[in-house]
Design a protein around this motif. Sequence first.
Motif, short mmCIF file in Angstrom:
data_model
loop_
_atom_site.label_atom_id
_atom_site.label_comp_id
_atom_site.label_asym_id
_atom_site.label_seq_id
_atom_site.Cartn_x
_atom_site.Cartn_y
_atom_site.Cartn_z
N PHE A 101 35.23 15.90 -11.63
CA PHE A 101 34.90 15.01 -12.73
C PHE A 101 33.42 15.08 -13.09
O PHE A 101 33.01 14.64 -14.17
CB PHE A 101 35.29 13.57 -12.38
CG PHE A 101 36.77 13.36 -12.29
CD1 PHE A 101 37.52 13.12 -13.43
CD2 PHE A 101 37.42 13.42 -11.06
CE1 PHE A 101 38.90 12.94 -13.35
CE2 PHE A 101 38.78 13.24 -10.97
CZ PHE A 101 39.54 13.00 -12.12
N ALA A 102 32.59 15.59 -12.18
CA ALA A 102 31.17 15.73 -12.47
C ALA A 102 30.86 16.99 -13.27
O ALA A 102 29.72 17.20 -13.67
CB ALA A 102 30.37 15.74 -11.17
N SER A 103 31.87 17.82 -13.51
CA SER A 103 31.66 19.02 -14.32
C SER A 103 31.55 18.63 -15.79
O SER A 103 32.42 17.96 -16.34
CB SER A 103 32.82 20.00 -14.13
OG SER A 103 32.74 21.05 -15.07
N ILE A 104 30.46 19.06 -16.41
CA ILE A 104 30.26 18.77 -17.84
C ILE A 104 30.40 20.03 -18.68
O ILE A 104 30.31 19.97 -19.91
CB ILE A 104 28.88 18.13 -18.09
CG1 ILE A 104 27.76 19.06 -17.61
CG2 ILE A 104 28.80 16.77 -17.42
CD1 ILE A 104 26.37 18.56 -17.94
N ALA A 105 30.63 21.16 -18.05
CA ALA A 105 30.71 22.44 -18.76
C ALA A 105 31.83 22.40 -19.80
O ALA A 105 32.97 22.07 -19.48
CB ALA A 105 30.94 23.57 -17.78
N GLY A 106 31.50 22.73 -21.03
CA GLY A 106 32.50 22.79 -22.09
C GLY A 106 32.79 21.49 -22.78
O GLY A 106 33.60 21.44 -23.71
#
Length: 434
Positions: free
Chosen positions: A354-359
């Motif tokens: 959930f900490a992925s902001i890619a895209g």
Amino acid sequence: MTHAFSFPPAKRVSFSGKVTLAALLLATLGMPTHAAHANAAEDGTPGNTPVERGQYLTRASDCEVCHTAPGGMPYVGGRAFKLPGMGVVYSTNITADKQHGVGAWSDEEFVAAVKQGVSPGGKHLYPAMPYPAYSRLSDQDVRDIRAYLATLPTSASAAPENKLRFPFSIRSLMIFWNIVNGPASAYPDDTTKSDQWNRGRWLVEGPGHCADCHSPRTLTFGLSTSKAFGGNMLNGWRIYNISSDTKTGIGGWTNAELAQYLSTGHADGHGTASGDMADVIGHSLRYLTPADIQAMVTYLRSTKPVSTPQDSVTFRNIASGDASLPQNSRGARLYASACAGCHLPDGTGRQSSFASIAGGRSLGADNGRNLIQVLVNGTGLQTATGVQIMPHFTGGGLSNRDLADIAAFVMTHFTTAQPHDLEKQVEQIKKEQD
């Protein structure tokens, strides 16, 4: 759909609720209705008892979010809906309390309120209630919802008085709005389409009332049919295009990505839900069966493509590792100290997906509007493993310029966007909190 940053579980933060717009009673005008989507026990709605089915339908209809004030008791009401140019409407208490809730209502009165927008005594509901969409529920569906609500804790709390400007304070005027933008009648299944498509249409346009947030409004404040699902502005957030357009909608997503996003709030390569969409997923969509999620995906795939330039974003290919993070600007240095610990220099996220902001579209779309909303207000997402939190950065020694510089760096590091007037936008969003 909105996308933003997300952190591992922590103290929950509150964020603004969504606003839906509705119509008024057609039945009182003698308008005909049509056969509804088959919605008896065999329609695929889980549950063997009215209460079990009612719980599922209540969640599918997203009732808890709108009828719960931030930090308040569920279903007691009091959530504020800011209607531009009109004022503020507060959601009502729908617990079984007989004085301030719906406990004294008959089943017929409850059905009329949910599907027709008229509460006992002929009192017209205001347009924060999406009963045009709920008109697609069967009467039995609505009775099942009431059966479930009757099992929940009650509260004698009354919602605050609405604060509406004249002439919107005159409820009967909604009748004229309804003549122009009247609620949709129920409709039969389309026999040329699959059962999955029909179920998806019913979920999206009925209990899910997705168009109420994701469609722009006409001059008369009705839902636009020509630009259905093409995105909208709500509570200061950009509600993104979910039409089948391949560049600015969800047409470029795979079925698996859409299903993952709708059921969990995160899709690899598309970021994590924030703001109102996080509410919808956390309290509603994540409880739907995989079959229903797939049905919604099928239907959304079939919608007419609508192009919305403000939702367009082109992402950069970021090299993995710390070396991808330049240190030649204030924004870069602030991101390194305040953001990279969880989101990493390449945006892939640490510890939690959930900490992925890619895209995520918020990284560049609409001049970073939703990105700044998250920085100023924070956001939270209910998941099966706890609440995923992105805390706000208001205060803590960070100035408006600092927040604007972080946003500008994120936009130019991850996307080809060209930010402008971001500090002014930070100031405006902070004012909207007051």
